[in-house]
Design an enzyme around this catalytic site. Structure first.
Site, mmCIF file in Angstrom:
data_model
loop_
_atom_site.group_PDB
_atom_site.id
_atom_site.type_symbol
_atom_site.label_atom_id
_atom_site.label_comp_id
_atom_site.label_asym_id
_atom_site.label_seq_id
_atom_site.Cartn_x
_atom_site.Cartn_y
_atom_site.Cartn_z
ATOM 1 N N MET A 1 0.797 -1.221 0.000
ATOM 2 C CA MET A 1 0.000 0.000 0.000
ATOM 3 C C MET A 1 0.834 1.279 0.000
ATOM 4 O O MET A 1 0.352 2.335 0.381
ATOM 5 C CB MET A 1 -0.948 -0.002 1.215
ATOM 6 N N LEU B 1 6.012 3.377 -4.595
ATOM 7 C CA LEU B 1 7.453 3.136 -4.657
ATOM 8 C C LEU B 1 8.174 4.346 -5.240
ATOM 9 O O LEU B 1 7.668 4.999 -6.160
ATOM 10 C CB LEU B 1 7.733 1.895 -5.501
ATOM 11 N N HIS C 1 -4.320 -5.687 -9.103
ATOM 12 C CA HIS C 1 -5.239 -4.607 -8.758
ATOM 13 C C HIS C 1 -6.685 -5.068 -9.003
ATOM 14 O O HIS C 1 -6.968 -5.661 -10.048
ATOM 15 C CB HIS C 1 -4.928 -3.367 -9.603
ATOM 16 N N VAL D 1 0.270 5.621 -10.473
ATOM 17 C CA VAL D 1 -0.531 4.770 -9.590
ATOM 18 C C VAL D 1 -1.361 3.834 -10.467
ATOM 19 O O VAL D 1 -2.309 4.263 -11.135
ATOM 20 C CB VAL D 1 -1.440 5.627 -8.675
ATOM 21 N N ASP D 2 -0.967 2.569 -10.515
ATOM 22 C CA ASP D 2 -1.680 1.531 -11.281
ATOM 23 C C ASP D 2 -1.786 1.881 -12.767
ATOM 24 O O ASP D 2 -2.817 1.635 -13.404
ATOM 25 C CB ASP D 2 -3.088 1.295 -10.679
HETATM 26 C C1 GRF Z 1 -5.977 -7.086 -3.160
HETATM 27 O O1 GRF Z 1 -7.325 -6.869 -3.421
HETATM 28 C C2 GRF Z 1 -5.116 -6.486 -4.234
HETATM 29 O O2 GRF Z 1 -5.722 -6.471 -5.476
HETATM 30 C C3 GRF Z 1 -4.916 -5.065 -3.754
HETATM 31 O O3 GRF Z 1 -4.819 -5.172 -2.357
HETATM 32 C C4 GRF Z 1 -5.536 -6.331 -1.912
HETATM 33 C C5 GRF Z 1 -4.584 -7.122 -1.071
HETATM 34 O O4 GRF Z 1 -5.203 -8.196 -0.402
HETATM 35 N N1 GRF Z 1 -3.753 -4.474 -4.390
HETATM 36 P P1 GRF Z 1 -4.303 -9.283 0.336
HETATM 37 O O5 GRF Z 1 -3.419 -8.566 1.351
HETATM 38 O O6 GRF Z 1 -3.480 -10.006 -0.691
HETATM 39 O O7 GRF Z 1 -5.271 -10.200 1.040
#
Ligand code: GRF
Length: 200
Positions: A98, A101, A117, A152-153
């Site tokens: 989260m 980078l 994502h 971002v993505d």
């Molecule tokens: C997932 O939904 C992923 O797509 C997003 O963050 C969430 C992470 O879930 N980037 P987890 O920690 O793998 O359970």
């Protein structure tokens, strides 16, 4: 033993995760130790991330890089990049990481960082992607695995899978279905990258 130390064609993977780590678990259960893939490290910005517990249970090394321990995001990311380099990581997988980078980190591993994502990018980048698709009344949403660049993505899409949103579907139900796809699609992409690397 199925490691890159004994198998020069293997893919050494470092996973970055901030949270629950269900995608990490899917990777550990399906590709770790298979297809020449070895998860050599799980790193987190959060000392209490459940992902670290999952890694330890699978005897995978963990490392924590909390922002508070460094003067800047850049110095934190430099330490993390150095750690991954020491472990000779070929591929960095963001699995619920989260943090944004730094440019230097992305440059150090450019073309070798992927992210999962929960939307059909370029729709709904950033946070709360599942909620946003639901609230917008979309008929479809899905999952994207993509290369990571400085946005971002925004990096090039590697794989995408769509699902129809059922009429009146709850956020919980849709989230569950999205996660099921993530847990299959992300390991598939990692296995494909390992296969491509092995075949030159
Ligand atoms: C997932 O939904 C992923 O797509 C997003 O963050 C969430 C992470 O879930 N980037 P987890 O920690 O793998 O359970």
């Amino acid at each position: 033993m199925n490691t890159s130390d004994s198998d020069p064609t293997g893919l050494r993977v470092g996973v970055l995760a901030s949270g629950a780590g269900s995608n990490l678990q899917a990777i550990l259960d399906s590709v770790h130790g298979n297809f020449g893939v070895e998860i050599v490290c799980v790193a987190s910005d959060k000392p209490d991330a459940h992902a670290l517990v999952r890694a330890s249970k699978s005897a995978v090394a963990t490392a924590v890089f909390p922002l508070d321990d460094y003067q800047t995001r850049e110095t934190r990311d430099a330490a993390m990049a150095e750690h991954l380099r020491e472990l000779r990581v070929d591929l960095v997988v963001l699995a619920g990481y989260m943090q944004i980078l730094s440019a230097d980190f992305i440059a150090a591993f450019f073309g070798r960082i992927i992210n999962v994502h929960p939307s059909l990018l370029p729709k709904y980048p950033g946070l709360s992607a599942i909620e946003q698709a639901l609230e917008a009344g979309e008929a479809h949403t899905g999952v994207t695995v993509h290369h990571v660049d400085e946005g971002v993505d925004t990096g090039p899409v590697i794989a995408q899978e769509a699902i129809a949103i059922a009429p009146g579907e709850s956020l919980e139900a849709l989230t569950r279905r999205i996660h099921q796809i993530e847990h299959r699609l992300l390991p598939e992409v990692i296995a494909q990258i390992a296969n491509d690397a092995a075949n030159g």
